[in-house]
Design a protein around this motif. Sequence first.
Motif, PDB file in Angstrom:
ATOM      1  N   GLN A  89       0.825  -1.206   0.000  1.00 22.38           N
ATOM      2  CA  GLN A  89       0.000   0.000   0.000  1.00 22.38           C
ATOM      3  C   GLN A  89       0.860   1.258   0.000  1.00 22.38           C
ATOM      4  O   GLN A  89       0.593   2.211  -0.742  1.00 22.38           O
ATOM      5  N   VAL A  90       1.903   1.277   0.823  1.00 23.88           N
ATOM      6  CA  VAL A  90       2.788   2.442   0.884  1.00 23.88           C
ATOM      7  C   VAL A  90       3.534   2.627  -0.436  1.00 23.88           C
ATOM      8  O   VAL A  90       3.716   3.749  -0.916  1.00 23.88           O
ATOM      9  N   ALA A  91       3.953   1.509  -1.033  1.00 28.36           N
ATOM     10  CA  ALA A  91       4.702   1.576  -2.282  1.00 28.36           C
ATOM     11  C   ALA A  91       3.808   1.714  -3.506  1.00 28.36           C
ATOM     12  O   ALA A  91       4.308   1.926  -4.612  1.00 28.36           O
ATOM     13  N   LYS A  92       2.493   1.549  -3.313  1.00 30.09           N
ATOM     14  CA  LYS A  92       1.534   1.593  -4.407  1.00 30.09           C
ATOM     15  C   LYS A  92       1.875   0.553  -5.483  1.00 30.09           C
ATOM     16  O   LYS A  92       1.995   0.848  -6.677  1.00 30.09           O
ATOM     17  N   ILE A  93       2.038  -0.671  -5.026  1.00 28.88           N
ATOM     18  CA  ILE A  93       2.343  -1.802  -5.895  1.00 28.88           C
ATOM     19  C   ILE A  93       1.194  -2.790  -5.832  1.00 28.88           C
ATOM     20  O   ILE A  93       0.705  -3.117  -4.746  1.00 28.88           O
ATOM     21  N   ARG A  94       0.740  -3.243  -7.001  1.00 30.81           N
ATOM     22  CA  ARG A  94      -0.376  -4.181  -7.046  1.00 30.81           C
ATOM     23  C   ARG A  94       0.017  -5.547  -6.513  1.00 30.81           C
ATOM     24  O   ARG A  94       1.065  -6.079  -6.863  1.00 30.81           O
ATOM     25  N   PRO A  95      -0.830  -6.174  -5.691  1.00 36.30           N
ATOM     26  CA  PRO A  95      -0.586  -7.572  -5.292  1.00 36.30           C
ATOM     27  C   PRO A  95      -0.556  -8.468  -6.520  1.00 36.30           C
ATOM     28  O   PRO A  95      -1.222  -8.202  -7.521  1.00 36.30           O
ATOM     29  N   GLY A  96       0.245  -9.518  -6.463  1.00 38.64           N
ATOM     30  CA  GLY A  96       0.311 -10.466  -7.552  1.00 38.64           C
ATOM     31  C   GLY A  96       1.318 -10.137  -8.627  1.00 38.64           C
ATOM     32  O   GLY A  96       1.552 -10.942  -9.531  1.00 38.64           O
ATOM     33  N   THR A  97       1.927  -8.954  -8.542  1.00 41.06           N
ATOM     34  CA  THR A  97       2.925  -8.571  -9.535  1.00 41.06           C
ATOM     35  C   THR A  97       4.298  -9.085  -9.135  1.00 41.06           C
ATOM     36  O   THR A  97       4.507  -9.564  -8.021  1.00 41.06           O
ATOM     37  N   ALA A  98       5.249  -8.942 -10.057  1.00 40.19           N
ATOM     38  CA  ALA A  98       6.616  -9.371  -9.773  1.00 40.19           C
ATOM     39  C   ALA A  98       7.196  -8.598  -8.595  1.00 40.19           C
ATOM     40  O   ALA A  98       7.862  -9.164  -7.730  1.00 40.19           O
ATOM     41  N   GLN A  99       6.942  -7.270  -8.565  1.00 40.00           N
ATOM     42  CA  GLN A  99       7.464  -6.472  -7.447  1.00 40.00           C
ATOM     43  C   GLN A  99       6.871  -6.919  -6.128  1.00 40.00           C
ATOM     44  O   GLN A  99       7.562  -6.976  -5.105  1.00 40.00           O
ATOM     45  N   ALA A 100       5.572  -7.212  -6.120  1.00 36.55           N
ATOM     46  CA  ALA A 100       4.910  -7.644  -4.888  1.00 36.55           C
ATOM     47  C   ALA A 100       5.535  -8.934  -4.376  1.00 36.55           C
ATOM     48  O   ALA A 100       5.729  -9.109  -3.166  1.00 36.55           O
ATOM     49  N   HIS A 101       5.864  -9.819  -5.287  1.00 37.33           N
ATOM     50  CA  HIS A 101       6.520 -11.069  -4.882  1.00 37.33           C
ATOM     51  C   HIS A 101       7.910 -10.806  -4.313  1.00 37.33           C
ATOM     52  O   HIS A 101       8.305 -11.380  -3.300  1.00 37.33           O
ATOM     53  N   ALA A 102       8.652  -9.917  -4.959  1.00 37.38           N
ATOM     54  CA  ALA A 102      10.007  -9.620  -4.498  1.00 37.38           C
ATOM     55  C   ALA A 102      10.003  -9.020  -3.094  1.00 37.38           C
ATOM     56  O   ALA A 102      10.888  -9.296  -2.286  1.00 37.38           O
ATOM     57  N   LEU A 103       9.000  -8.230  -2.786  1.00 41.16           N
ATOM     58  CA  LEU A 103       8.984  -7.463  -1.535  1.00 41.16           C
ATOM     59  C   LEU A 103       8.294  -8.161  -0.375  1.00 41.16           C
ATOM     60  O   LEU A 103       8.514  -7.785   0.783  1.00 41.16           O
ATOM     61  N   THR A 104       7.445  -9.165  -0.645  1.00 39.76           N
ATOM     62  CA  THR A 104       6.597  -9.693   0.422  1.00 39.76           C
ATOM     63  C   THR A 104       6.553 -11.217   0.413  1.00 39.76           C
ATOM     64  O   THR A 104       6.999 -11.875  -0.521  1.00 39.76           O
ATOM     65  N   TYR A 105       5.946 -11.748   1.474  1.00 40.08           N
ATOM     66  CA  TYR A 105       5.719 -13.187   1.631  1.00 40.08           C
ATOM     67  C   TYR A 105       4.413 -13.634   0.975  1.00 40.08           C
ATOM     68  O   TYR A 105       4.115 -14.832   0.921  1.00 40.08           O
ATOM     69  N   LEU A 106       3.592 -12.724   0.459  1.00 42.49           N
ATOM     70  CA  LEU A 106       2.232 -13.021   0.023  1.00 42.49           C
ATOM     71  C   LEU A 106       2.204 -14.104  -1.056  1.00 42.49           C
ATOM     72  O   LEU A 106       2.930 -14.019  -2.049  1.00 42.49           O
ATOM     73  N   ASP A 107       1.347 -15.122  -0.855  1.00 39.61           N
ATOM     74  CA  ASP A 107       1.210 -16.224  -1.814  1.00 39.61           C
ATOM     75  C   ASP A 107       2.577 -16.721  -2.262  1.00 39.61           C
ATOM     76  O   ASP A 107       2.829 -16.932  -3.459  1.00 39.61           O
ATOM     77  N   TYR A 108       3.459 -16.903  -1.288  1.00 45.42           N
ATOM     78  CA  TYR A 108       4.868 -17.072  -1.629  1.00 45.42           C
ATOM     79  C   TYR A 108       5.131 -18.269  -2.538  1.00 45.42           C
ATOM     80  O   TYR A 108       5.815 -18.137  -3.563  1.00 45.42           O
ATOM     81  N   GLU A 109       4.620 -19.426  -2.186  1.00 45.55           N
ATOM     82  CA  GLU A 109       4.939 -20.620  -2.976  1.00 45.55           C
ATOM     83  C   GLU A 109       4.455 -20.488  -4.416  1.00 45.55           C
ATOM     84  O   GLU A 109       5.183 -20.802  -5.366  1.00 45.55           O
ATOM     85  N   LYS A 110       3.226 -20.024  -4.585  1.00 46.52           N
ATOM     86  CA  LYS A 110       2.661 -19.865  -5.926  1.00 46.52           C
ATOM     87  C   LYS A 110       3.457 -18.836  -6.730  1.00 46.52           C
ATOM     88  O   LYS A 110       3.801 -19.065  -7.901  1.00 46.52           O
ATOM     89  N   ALA A 111       3.765 -17.703  -6.092  1.00 43.92           N
ATOM     90  CA  ALA A 111       4.486 -16.640  -6.797  1.00 43.92           C
ATOM     91  C   ALA A 111       5.913 -17.050  -7.120  1.00 43.92           C
ATOM     92  O   ALA A 111       6.451 -16.706  -8.184  1.00 43.92           O
ATOM     93  N   ALA A 112       6.545 -17.807  -6.205  1.00 42.74           N
ATOM     94  CA  ALA A 112       7.919 -18.248  -6.450  1.00 42.74           C
ATOM     95  C   ALA A 112       7.983 -19.162  -7.669  1.00 42.74           C
ATOM     96  O   ALA A 112       8.916 -19.084  -8.477  1.00 42.74           O
ATOM     97  N   LYS A 113       6.994 -20.034  -7.815  1.00 42.86           N
ATOM     98  CA  LYS A 113       6.960 -20.918  -8.977  1.00 42.86           C
ATOM     99  C   LYS A 113       6.711 -20.123 -10.256  1.00 42.86           C
ATOM    100  O   LYS A 113       7.199 -20.478 -11.323  1.00 42.86           O
ATOM    101  N   ARG A 114       5.969 -19.046 -10.137  1.00 39.50           N
ATOM    102  CA  ARG A 114       5.627 -18.243 -11.317  1.00 39.50           C
ATOM    103  C   ARG A 114       6.804 -17.364 -11.763  1.00 39.50           C
ATOM    104  O   ARG A 114       7.134 -17.305 -12.950  1.00 39.50           O
ATOM    105  N   TYR A 115       7.427 -16.687 -10.794  1.00 38.93           N
ATOM    106  CA  TYR A 115       8.451 -15.704 -11.144  1.00 38.93           C
ATOM    107  C   TYR A 115       9.875 -16.254 -11.080  1.00 38.93           C
ATOM    108  O   TYR A 115      10.803 -15.610 -11.567  1.00 38.93           O
ATOM    109  N   GLY A 116      10.047 -17.420 -10.474  1.00 39.85           N
ATOM    110  CA  GLY A 116      11.359 -18.041 -10.467  1.00 39.85           C
ATOM    111  C   GLY A 116      12.279 -17.514  -9.382  1.00 39.85           C
ATOM    112  O   GLY A 116      11.865 -16.810  -8.463  1.00 39.85           O
TER     113      GLY A 116
END
Length: 577
Positions: A89-116
Motif C-alpha cells: 500500500q505504501v509503495a503503491k504496488i499491485r498484489p500479484g505482480t513481480a514487485q509484490a513477490h520480491a517485496l513480500t511473503y504473500l502467496d509465496y509458494e505460488k508466486a515463487a513458482k511463477r516468477y522463479g
Amino acid sequence: MNLSKREFIQVMGAGTMAGMSMGSFAEASAATASNGLYDIPKFGHVSFLHMTDCHAQLKPIYFREPSINMGIGSMEGNLPHLVGEYLLQVAKIRPGTAQAHALTYLDYEKAAKRYGKVGGFAHLATLVKRMKASRPGALLLDGGDTWQGSGTSLWTNGQDMVDACKLLGVDVMTGHWEFTLGMERVKEIVEKDFAGKVDFVAQNIKTSDFGDPVFKPYVIREINGVPCAIIGQAFPYTPIANPRYMVADWEFGIQDENMQKMVTEARGKGAQVVVVLSHNGMDVDLKMATRVSGIDAIMGGHTHDGMPVASIVSNKGGKTIVTNAGSNGKFLGVLDFEVKDKKVSDFRYKLLPVFSNMLPADKEMDALITKIRAPYESKLAEKLAVTDGLLYRRGNFNGTGDQLLVDALLDVQGADIAFSPGFRWGTTLLPGQAITREWLLDMTATTYSYATVTEMTGETIKTVLEDVADNLFNPDPYYQQGGDMVRVGGLSYSCNPVGTMGKRIGDLRLKGQLIESGKKYKVAGWAPVAEEARNQGNKQVWDVVETWLKAQGGRVKPRKLNAPKILGALPNKGYAA
C-alpha cells in the motif's frame, strides 16, 4: 539536502519500486517484463548503485520475505516495519505482480513458482552493467555481509566473493560479517586484493590501544565533475553480536560525533554530495539521520529490509534520504541526484528486483562462478533429504528452516531445549525441493558454528530470552544490538514486545509444565561467541543436522513452528502471521 516539492510524492511512493506499476508486464514474456522493470530513465548528474547483505550467494536462490517484522514505539507502523499488504500500500504496488513477490511473503509458494529464482551474481552483473551504461560514472556501493553465508565462502576464506565483487565492479565497501574471518584476513584482502580497485571504508572502527583509524573513514570520488564523498559505517556492535576474539584489537560503535566530523571534513574538502554507506540497520540509520546533519543519503544494510521507497528524515542541517537494499543479491538500489549550485537539489530512487529469468546471465561472471564452484560442486549438491514443506528463515520469531535446525539439535543432542541464533541470512526451499548440503550450509556457515550442549537453570534461560528480546525490541534503536529473536525448540513461552527490560518473556513451559527457576535443563545450541568454545572439540552444527537429515528416510515432513504467544503489541502492521 534541499528538496523540491517532489519530496512528498517520493515519501508516498508514487514512483513505485521500478518507476511504474507492473501492470501490463505482469503476464508478459521475460524479455518484455525485463524492459518494463529495468528501463529506468536517467536523472540528474550523480548516480549510486547499491547492493548489500548478499551473504555470499553467487547463484540464484529463493528467499521469502518476513511476515513478522514488528516496529515498536516510534517505529510502529512505519518503514521498514511494514509487511505484506501494508508495505504494498505504501509503495503503491499491485498484489500479484513481480514487485509484490520480491517485496513480500504473500502467496509465496505460488508466486515463487511463477516468477522463479532471484539474485545470482551473473544476473546481478547484467543489471549493474545495464545501469552503468545508462548512468556513466555511476558508483557501485557494497554495504557488507558479502564474504559470509555459503559453503564456498567458508571454504575459500571469502576469496570467492572477493573475486566476484572485483569482477562485478564494486567501487566502495563497508562490512560486518567480513570481520568474522578475523582481523588479519580482512586486512589482507583490503590491502592486497582490493588495492587500487575497491575502497573499504569505516569511520567507526579504531584501534583499541591508541584509537587510530583501522580503515579509511571515507573516500571522495568525482562523478561527472561532481565531487562525492562516501563515508563508511560498519556494523557498530560486531564485538557483541559476534565473537570478540575475532576483532580483539579493534573498537567499534555508532560514533555519531565522529560521523559529524567526517561529514564536515568531507564538505570542507569540496564534496558536493555526501553519502553514508551503512551497515547499522535501518532503524539506527533513521535515528542517525536526525542527529547528524549534512548527509544527503544513508544507503543502509544489516536488517535485510528491501525498501521500495525512500524515507526522508529532517535534521538541523536539512534533510537526509534513508534507503535499504534488501539481501541475498535479490535487489539493486539506484539513487540518482540532481546537483545545482554545488548541492543536491532533487533525487530519484528505485529498488530493482533481480529476477534471474528476466536478466540473462553475464557470460564473464557466469564463467567465474563456474570456476569457483567446480572443486566443491559434488559436495554441495549431495541430497540429504527432500522437504515436504516450505523452509525459510526470515522473521522476528521463527522460521521453518530454523525449526528444522532446532528439531535436529533436540533429537541428536538429546536435549530438553534447543536454541538457534536469530540470524537473518539463509535461503528458502520450496516444497518438494531437495535439502542439499549447500542449503544446509546456507543456513549455518560461519567460522564459529560449533554445536554445544549446556546445562542452564530456568532462571538463566529466561535471562537469555529477555536479553535477546531487548536487543530486538528496545524502543531506542541505538540499543538494538543483534538480529532477530533466538529460535527456540522444546520450550513454549509468551513475549510482550512492548514490555520493559526483564518483563517481556513469560509463561515458559516444557512439555506443558512451567519451568522451574532453580532447576537445570539440558540446552542445545550453536554459534557460541565465547572464545573457549573453539577449543572444546565440539562438532560443527551442519554435521549434527546432517546426521538427523540422513535418518529421516529421505523425506522431511513440514515443520510445525514453535513460536511464542504475542502479548500487548497487536495489532501491528509488521505482524501478519
